[in-house]
Design an enzyme around this catalytic site. Structure first.
Site, PDB file in Angstrom:
ATOM      1  N   GLY A  31       0.795  -1.052  -0.096  1.00 54.42           N
ATOM      2  CA  GLY A  31       0.074   0.014  -0.175  1.00 54.42           C
ATOM      3  C   GLY A  31       0.877   1.428   0.067  1.00 54.42           C
ATOM      4  CG  LEU A  33      -1.114   1.754  -3.913  1.00 55.83           C
ATOM      5  CD1 LEU A  33      -2.244   1.193  -4.720  1.00 55.83           C
ATOM      6  CD2 LEU A  33       0.011   0.583  -3.982  1.00 55.83           C
ATOM      7  N   GLY A  36       5.609   4.513  -8.719  1.00 57.94           N
ATOM      8  CA  GLY A  36       6.169   3.316  -8.918  1.00 57.94           C
ATOM      9  C   GLY A  36       5.496   2.103  -9.080  1.00 57.94           C
ATOM     10  CG  HIS A  37       3.006   0.718  -5.794  1.00 62.72           C
ATOM     11  ND1 HIS A  37       3.242   1.896  -4.750  1.00 62.72           N
ATOM     12  CD2 HIS A  37       3.889  -0.356  -5.159  1.00 62.72           C
ATOM     13  CE1 HIS A  37       3.910   1.270  -3.603  1.00 62.72           C
ATOM     14  NE2 HIS A  37       4.358  -0.084  -3.866  1.00 62.72           N
ATOM     15  N   GLY A 149       9.459  -4.264  -8.282  1.00 60.48           N
ATOM     16  CA  GLY A 149      10.268  -3.017  -8.754  1.00 60.48           C
ATOM     17  C   GLY A 149      11.898  -3.583  -8.696  1.00 60.48           C
ATOM     18  CE  LYS A 151      11.941   1.291  -3.408  1.00 65.50           C
ATOM     19  NZ  LYS A 151      12.347   0.743  -2.119  1.00 65.50           N
ATOM     20  CG  ASP A 152      12.304  -3.067  -2.636  1.00 72.25           C
ATOM     21  OD1 ASP A 152      13.005  -2.870  -1.797  1.00 72.25           O
ATOM     22  OD2 ASP A 152      11.185  -2.586  -3.018  1.00 72.25           O
ATOM     23  CB  SER A 188       5.379   3.210   0.718  1.00 65.40           C
ATOM     24  OG  SER A 188       4.897   2.489  -0.391  1.00 65.40           O
TER      25      SER A 188
END
Length: 282
Positions: A31, A33, A36-37, A149, A151-152, A188
């Site tokens: 959540g 959001l 990116g989501h 993503g 990013k992670d 987030s």
């Protein structure tokens, strides 16, 4: 857009869609959001008949109770964002008991050592929590494709390994990092930064750009020292770790070999907000 708040209603819906032969794309989230989501859903929309999101703040992947408590929860706004995006057909907002029917406990996984690097060293048990919730969501949603993503990046590698180990018929897709105008990776957690912190945090991305410029020009140890020097001068920021690792194994390297791909990983506390970022080095 359909909204499902129980496991049973979701399973009935998935069964009907599968009977019609629809290809399902899935992007699970916690959540709060942001764009990116939305980029995940946009990627999923191009390759699937049906796109499903989920929103569930997973307690077992937090090592810090305060971090869990402070994690932003904006369900009503999230639903509004999803409806406006036009990319998502359904969102699943399960209760804790839908994911953990026997109580809040993670499974134990062996990710062939990927779980012991970087985040695994600083957040013990974190990836068992990630694996537990993602496996359960995969078994309920039954997607053909799932989107996460870059990013992670370590989490992405873990999830690919999870699918491989469990022999799940799901293709995992990494989606490029979506950034703020100043380069800060969208997260987030950024919602917890004030304007001044958000602007100052652009140094994280700027540092990764410099690392990419230095890549193969100076030694790994020299890069590490320059990165440490940058953050020693940043007020209100603490560098938790910086590593350059092999993208395949996630193992830290002390030398650049020509036939391998490398990625720089960085974690910085801005105030009490923990931000992570990474960049492929080319």
């Amino acid at each position: 857009m359909e909204i499902f708040k129980t496991k049973k209603t979701l399973l009935d819906y998935i069964e009907r869609q599968k009977e019609m032969g629809k290809k399902v794309g899935f992007a699970p989230t916690m959540g709060a959001l942001h764009d990116g989501h939305i980029s995940l859903y946009e990627a999923a929309r191009k390759e699937n008949d049906l796109v499903i999101s989920s929103i569930f703040v997973n307690p077992t992947q937090f090592n810090n109770a305060s971090d869990l408590e402070k994690y932003p929860r904006t369900i009503e706004k999230d639903i509004e964002i999803l409806e406006k995006s036009a990319f998502v057909d359904a969102v699943y907002i399960p209760e804790v008991t839908d994911i953990y029917p026997e109580g809040l406990k993670s499974k134990e996984y062996n990710f062939d050592g990927l779980e012991n690097e970087m985040e695994g060293k600083y957040r013990p048990g974190h990836f068992n929590g990630v694996g537990t919730v993602v496996e359960e969501l995969f078994r309920q949603v039954k997607p053909d494709n799932a989107y996460f993503g870059d990013k992670d990046y370590q989490q992405l590698a873990i999830i690919k390994k999870l699918v491989e180990k469990l022999n799940l018929p799901i293709k995992i897709h990494g989606v490029p990092i979506y950034r703020e105008k100043n380069g800060l990776a969208m997260s987030s957690r950024n919602k917890r930064l004030d304007h001044e912190q958000c602007e100052a945090a652009k140094v994280i991305y700027e540092t990764l750009v410099k690392v990419n410029d230095w890549f193969r020009i100076i030694t790994v140890s020299e890069i590490y020292q320059r990165v440490r020097d940058i953050f020693e001068d940043q007020r209100g920021m603490v560098l938790e770790y910086f590593e350059i690792a092999d993208e395949a194994t996630l193992k830290e390297t002390d030398f650049f070999y020509k036939d391998r791909n490398y990625r720089a990983f960085i974690v910085v506390f801005v105030g009490d907000v923990r931000l992570i970022d990474s960049m492929h080095l080319d």
